[in-house]
Design a protein around this motif. Structure first.
Motif, short mmCIF file in Angstrom:
data_model
loop_
_atom_site.label_atom_id
_atom_site.label_comp_id
_atom_site.label_asym_id
_atom_site.label_seq_id
_atom_site.Cartn_x
_atom_site.Cartn_y
_atom_site.Cartn_z
N ALA A 497 0.86 -1.19 0.00
CA ALA A 497 0.00 0.00 0.00
C ALA A 497 0.89 1.24 0.00
O ALA A 497 1.78 1.37 0.84
CB ALA A 497 -0.92 0.01 1.21
N ILE A 498 0.64 2.12 -0.97
CA ILE A 498 1.39 3.37 -1.08
C ILE A 498 0.48 4.50 -0.61
O ILE A 498 -0.61 4.69 -1.15
CB ILE A 498 1.86 3.63 -2.52
CG1 ILE A 498 2.62 2.41 -3.06
CG2 ILE A 498 2.71 4.87 -2.58
CD1 ILE A 498 3.88 2.09 -2.32
N THR A 499 0.95 5.27 0.40
CA THR A 499 0.15 6.38 0.91
C THR A 499 1.07 7.54 1.25
O THR A 499 2.30 7.44 1.15
CB THR A 499 -0.67 5.96 2.15
OG1 THR A 499 -1.56 7.01 2.50
CG2 THR A 499 0.23 5.65 3.32
N LEU A 608 -1.20 -0.96 -4.15
CA LEU A 608 -2.42 -0.23 -3.85
C LEU A 608 -2.10 1.26 -3.74
O LEU A 608 -1.33 1.68 -2.87
CB LEU A 608 -3.04 -0.73 -2.54
CG LEU A 608 -3.34 -2.23 -2.45
CD1 LEU A 608 -3.90 -2.57 -1.07
CD2 LEU A 608 -4.31 -2.66 -3.53
N ASP A 609 -2.66 2.07 -4.65
CA ASP A 609 -2.49 3.52 -4.60
C ASP A 609 -3.65 4.09 -3.79
O ASP A 609 -4.79 4.13 -4.26
CB ASP A 609 -2.47 4.09 -6.02
CG ASP A 609 -2.31 5.60 -6.01
OD1 ASP A 609 -1.78 6.12 -5.01
OD2 ASP A 609 -2.73 6.26 -6.98
N VAL A 630 3.85 1.75 2.73
CA VAL A 630 4.95 2.69 2.49
C VAL A 630 4.39 4.10 2.59
O VAL A 630 3.44 4.45 1.89
CB VAL A 630 5.60 2.45 1.10
CG1 VAL A 630 6.71 3.47 0.88
CG2 VAL A 630 6.13 1.04 1.00
N LEU A 631 4.98 4.91 3.48
CA LEU A 631 4.57 6.30 3.65
C LEU A 631 5.54 7.19 2.89
O LEU A 631 6.74 7.19 3.18
CB LEU A 631 4.55 6.69 5.13
CG LEU A 631 4.14 8.13 5.44
CD1 LEU A 631 2.70 8.38 5.01
CD2 LEU A 631 4.31 8.44 6.92
N LEU A 632 5.02 7.94 1.91
CA LEU A 632 5.85 8.84 1.12
C LEU A 632 5.83 10.24 1.73
O LEU A 632 4.79 10.72 2.16
CB LEU A 632 5.34 8.89 -0.33
CG LEU A 632 5.31 7.56 -1.09
CD1 LEU A 632 4.84 7.78 -2.51
CD2 LEU A 632 6.67 6.89 -1.07
#
Length: 691
Positions: A497-499, A608-609, A630-632
């Motif tokens: 999961a990308i957030t 997952l976007d 993953v926290l951007l």
């Protein structure tokens, strides 16, 4: 401005402040004149300020007649070009002769301020020496003004001391007359009050106090005697009350009468015993002896009663004597109380008289001392060296230029420090790991910062990872892939999961780049758009999808119908249709869990976007379904507070956080990344990727 300055000359003189080792006027004067004491640092600094005062400068102006010097008198200066032009215009405008304008009135304050502007006074280290210097374009004038300042300073000290002494003498003389009258009046009032209130004293105490002291001693003795008599009487009565015949009473034992009767009783008792053994109880001699024995016992008891009565009389006498003395003491104390009330006023009068007498003696001594000091004052300083005419100009151009450069550097450095102090954004991996306690996964550079001047990327980062698979940008994305896939050692990271905390942090771009680089490496990848509001994945699709994730979760479309092929890679995409937003909790439904499981079975990696975790609540549900999250964080934009809050929300949702990654890092600027981050060595390996 510095280079065009005219040369100036500086003349310097030295003044030394006096110390007690030098000759003094006298012991009394030295003890009373604070200015002659050893000068401390505060005193020296005070004298430095006095030398720079306007009053001293006005004295120098008067002594040197600087009102005749054009440098200090503006009215004597030559008219400038503008004034001359005005005079010519006035001349042509009027036929009459133009009278010369009157010169400006001399301003002593302005001249003194101008004089102080060229003056420099400073202490020499920690000594008692003071350097006085003056700077002028004329070397002779510089020396002349400097020496005038030192002499004016000494004369000002003498004038000040002489005036102060004269004023002190006049004031003390008037004050002594007043205080002398006060002392006489106070003594007269004190003695009159003593006589009026019978407060005459002897040997340091009043007569009433001496009388009370004697009575107190007598009262103590009588009370002791009363206590003794009362105790003896009480003891005798207790012995009689306990059944005693009284023979064991202390006074009876010491009575000679009782002792004699007891001796007779002993003899008679012996006779009774002999007769009883010889004749029996009925014999006339026996009866006679018994009568004698009873008579003796009666006499003993009578004597004991007399003793008890005597003890009672003694106790009564002691009580009456004590009461009499107590009455006398009470009367004396009443008299003393009145005296004490009068003593309050007496003490006040005594203090007033003592204070007036002490003040009079102090003023008299001081008057004698100041009379001796008058006319023999000396200065507290002396001139060590006069100022000589300087021969060389003061060259301060290099110092001024250096000072300007230092000030510029100081302001620049201060601006940088201030900017850094206000910068609360995250700019390196150490801040992520040390301050936020999260793992640092890597950095994705800003694409424009790694492109050459001649290189272009019309398709943006998403197309660049396909067009330039060996570029440094693509390598940074692959580095992030590796960090995420191996974030859980021993457990596969199939669903990622990308957030981010806020919009605009490169979340969708990074998700697309991750999916495409994984597809290029040979993995079966699917990218799922979970942002119901933005549908940002739409920009890489060729056309608008008719069905998408929402229709799939609602059961209106099968999985194969919503899968869209990526046009430039082997990755699959599950987009969102145009009417995808719904108030239903789709991501928390069993259909979503079943959907994720189906993707696990068909693909190697699921990306997952999601929407920003701070803005959309449903994101916490999505990240909980993934293996890792993953926290951007946008480089130098997102604040530490926002990232910290996002980490708390992710951890509270039960999701597994792989770590934090920086995005849009400008590698063309000075890097502030951790040394463990490969991006920090971009300048070293840039040519490697270009070749």
């Amino acid at each position: 401005v510095v280079l065009t300055q005219a040369p100036k000359y500086r003349a310097t003189a030295t003044i030394a402040l006096n110390t007690p080792s030098q000759p003094a006027i006298g012991a009394a004067a030295a003890a009373t004149n604070n200015q002659d004491a050893t000068p401390d640092s505060a005193t020296v600094e005070t004298e430095v300020e006095v030398l720079q005062s306007r009053a001293l400068a006005q004295r120098v102006v008067k002594d040197l007649k600087l009102d005749e010097d054009p440098e200090f008198n503006g009215g004597l200066r030559k008219a400038g070009p503008l004034a001359a032009l005005q005079n010519i215009t006035s001349m042509f405008a009027s036929q009459d002769a133009v009278s010369k304008p009157p010169p400006k009135a001399f301003d002593a304050n302005a001249a003194a301020d101008a004089l102080v502007g060229g003056l420099k006074v400073g202490r020499v280290g920690l000594t008692y020496l003071i350097n006085v210097s003056y700077q002028s374009k004329d070397p002779a004038k510089a020396a002349k003004i400097t020496n005038a300042f030192t002499r004016a300073y000494l004369f000002a000290q003498l004038d000040s001391k002489s005036n102060a002494t004269s004023y002190a003498n006049d004031w003390l003389s008037d004050r002594l007359k007043q205080v002398r009258a006060q002392v006489e009046a106070a003594d007269t009032e004190l003695q009159s009050y003593k006589i009026a209130n019978n407060l005459m004293s002897s040997q340091g105490a009043t007569l009433t106090e001496q009388e009370i002291s004697t009575l107190d001693q007598q009262l103590a003795m009588t009370r002791a005697q009363q206590a003794e008599a009362t105790a003896r009487l009480a003891t005798a009565k207790r012995q009689l009350a306990s059944g005693s015949t009284g023979e064991d009473v202390g006074e009876a034992l010491s009575s000679p009468v009782v002792q004699q009767l007891r001796q007779q009783r002993a003899i008679t008792s012996k006779t009774v015993a002999d007769l009883q053994g010889r004749y029996g109880d009925k014999h006339p001699e026996m009866l006679k002896a018994k009568r004698e024995l009873a008579d003796i016992d009666s006499q003993i008891q009578s004597e004991i009663q007399r003793i008890i009565s005597n003890l009672d009389a003694q106790a009564q006498v002691a009580r009456e004597r004590t009461a009499s003395i107590e009455s006398s003491v009470s009367k004396s104390r009443g008299k003393l109380a009145g005296n004490n009330r009068a003593m309050v006023r007496l003490n006040e009068l005594q203090r007033n008289a003592d204070a007036a007498r002490t003040l009079y003696e102090t003023l008299l001594n001081r008057y004698k001392e100041t009379s001796v000091e008058k006319g023999v004052q000396r200065t507290n300083a002396r001139i060590v060296s006069d100022a000589a005419v300087p021969k060389a100009a003061v060259d301060r151009k290099s110092v001024s230029l250096l000072l300007g450069a230092m000030i510029a550097l100081a302001f620049g450095g201060g601006g940088v420090i201030f900017a850094e102090a206000l910068d609360n954004a995250i700019s390196d991996g150490d801040s992520i790991e040390d301050e936020l306690g999260a793992s640092y996964l890597g950095a994705i550079p800003l694409l424009s910062s790694v492109l050459d001047a001649s290189e272009q990327a019309p398709g943006g980062p998403e197309a660049y990872v396909i067009d330039r698979p060996l570029s440094s940008f693509t390598e940074a994305v692959r580095n992030l892939n590796a960090s995420v896939l191996f974030s859980r050692i021993g457990y596969p990271s199939e669903v990622i999961a990308i957030t981010s905390s806020l919009p605009g942090e490169g979340k969708t771009t990074t998700a697309v780049c991750l999916a495409r680089t994984l597809a290029l490496s040979g993995k079966k990848v699917v990218l799922v758009d979970c942002d119901l509001r933005q549908r940002a994945v739409m920009r890489i699709l060729a056309e608008e999808p008719k069905v998408g994730l929402v229709e799939l979760l609602n059961g209106d479309a099968p999985l194969d119908s919503v899968l869209v092929d990526d046009t430039v890679s082997s990755a699959k995409i599950i987009p969102l249709s145009n009417n995808s937003f719904t108030p239903k909790d789709l991501f928390g439904s069993p259909a979503m869990k079943s959907f994720i499981q189906d993707l696990r079975d068909r693909f190697d990696v699921v990306v997952l976007d999601t929407a920003p975790v701070l803005l959309v609540t449903e994101t916490r549900t999505v990240v909980n379904l993934a293996d890792v999250c993953v926290l951007l964080v946008r480089w130098r934009k997102t604040t530490k507070r926002a990232v910290g809050t996002s980490l708390k929300l992710i951890n509270s949702s039960g999701a597994t956080l792989a770590g934090v990654a920086l995005t849009q890092v400008d590698l063309s600027k000075t890097l502030n990344l951790s040394e463990s981050d490969p991006s920090s060595y971009y300048n070293a390996y840039k040519k490697y990727y270009q070749s």
